[in-house]
Design an enzyme around this catalytic site. Structure first.
Site, PDB file in Angstrom:
ATOM      1  N   SER A 123       0.889  -1.097  -0.073  1.00 58.76           N
ATOM      2  CA  SER A 123       0.038  -0.058  -0.099  1.00 58.76           C
ATOM      3  C   SER A 123       0.798   1.027  -0.062  1.00 58.76           C
ATOM      4  O   SER A 123       1.999   1.341   0.547  1.00 58.76           O
ATOM      5  CB  SER A 123      -0.896  -0.114   1.247  1.00 58.76           C
ATOM      6  OG  SER A 123      -1.575   1.267   1.591  1.00 58.76           O
TER       7      SER A 123
ATOM      8  N   TYR B 155      -1.918  -0.163  10.493  1.00 58.18           N
ATOM      9  CA  TYR B 155      -2.005  -0.407   9.006  1.00 58.18           C
ATOM     10  C   TYR B 155      -0.872  -0.121   8.137  1.00 58.18           C
ATOM     11  O   TYR B 155      -0.130  -0.947   7.313  1.00 58.18           O
ATOM     12  CB  TYR B 155      -3.264   0.040   8.338  1.00 58.18           C
ATOM     13  CG  TYR B 155      -3.314  -0.242   6.890  1.00 58.18           C
ATOM     14  CD1 TYR B 155      -4.016  -1.427   6.329  1.00 58.18           C
ATOM     15  CD2 TYR B 155      -3.139   0.623   5.865  1.00 58.18           C
ATOM     16  CE1 TYR B 155      -3.817  -1.918   5.285  1.00 58.18           C
ATOM     17  CE2 TYR B 155      -3.323   0.373   4.549  1.00 58.18           C
ATOM     18  CZ  TYR B 155      -3.797  -0.974   4.274  1.00 58.18           C
ATOM     19  OH  TYR B 155      -3.789  -1.377   2.892  1.00 58.18           O
TER      20      TYR B 155
END
Length: 250
Positions: free
Chosen positions: A136, A149
């Site tokens: 990501s 995250y």
């Protein structure tokens, strides 16, 4: 690498990018092993692609090892591993519970590391294979409200880079797809919808195409969209400027 006729294991295949990538791999001629939590959707995808469904939750500590063994039993081995499964959580770090933290770390980082450990030696022995990680942009730049995250994705990114160096010359390719915002159910599931007007979410089919192309061409990394290289470059070259811009624009 040649995809046709190869066995591809896709995690997180019952929705989102995993679902779309499985369809693209099937179109390219791959034989699929499909892993996900939603038994009904996984079965529907298996019927559509001819894949072999394995239902389970990678938040369970032993699920990655079970999945590797089941994939080898069902398909006789794995040539392409797509570590796609991931979960998110958005909000102030102080509001996260220990189970929230454990789930993110287990699904996003521990499970792909263990799954890769279980399947990589056979690929190296054959001197042929591919391991693809979906990371990501959050793992490359950091994102307020998504500290854990972002940390798990940064860890996965560094693991992939280290593994690429370690397997150099082995015949096994290691790559990462670095997406930004994608049109999937991820944001609803993380507890906070995506509300920004820019950048606009990318169609999931477009990102799946990039992922499969990265596998076919042996790419070390692909950004989706490509302009995401720019903030990463600015952060590396001028971290002070990057932080000022990030504080202003988010």
């Amino acid at each position: 690498m040649r995809i046709a006729g190869r066995v591809a294991l896709v995690t997180g295949a019952s929705s989102g990018l995993g679902w779309a990538a499985a369809l693209r791999l099937a179109d390219a001629g791959a034989r699929l092993v499909l892993h996900g939590r939603d038994r009904r959707r996984l079965s529907a995808l298996a019927r559509r692609t001819g894949g072999l469904p394995v239902q389970g939750d990678l938040a369970e500590p032993q699920e990655a090892d079970r999945l590797a063994a089941e994939a080898q039993r069902l398909a006789g081995g794995v040539d392409i591993l797509v570590n796609n499964a991931g979960v998110g959580w958005a909000g102030p770090f102080g509001e996260m519970t220990p189970p929230d933290i454990d789930r993110l770390v287990t699904v996003n980082l521990v499970a792909p590391v263990r799954l890769t450990r279980a399947l990589l030696p056979a690929m190296c022995a054959r001197r042929d294979g591919c391991v693809m990680f979906v990371t990501s942009i959050a793992g490359r730049t950091g994102v307020a409200g998504e500290a854990v995250y972002a940390a798990t994705k940064a860890g996965l990114d560094t693991f992939a880079e280290s593994l690429r160096l370690e397997t150099r010359g082995s015949g096994v390719g290691v790559g990462v797809l670095v997406p930004g915002v994608v049109q999937t159910e991820f944001f609803r599931r993380r507890g906070r919808p995506y509300e920004r007007s820019s950048p606009r979410p990318l169609p999931v089919d477009r990102v799946a195409d990039l992922l499969v192309r990265a596998i076919a061409t042996g790419s070390a990394e692909r950004y989706a969209p490509g302009w995401l290289r720019l903030p990463v470059a600015v952060r590396g070259a001028a971290p002070g400027l990057y932080r000022r811009l990030a504080a202003r624009f988010g």
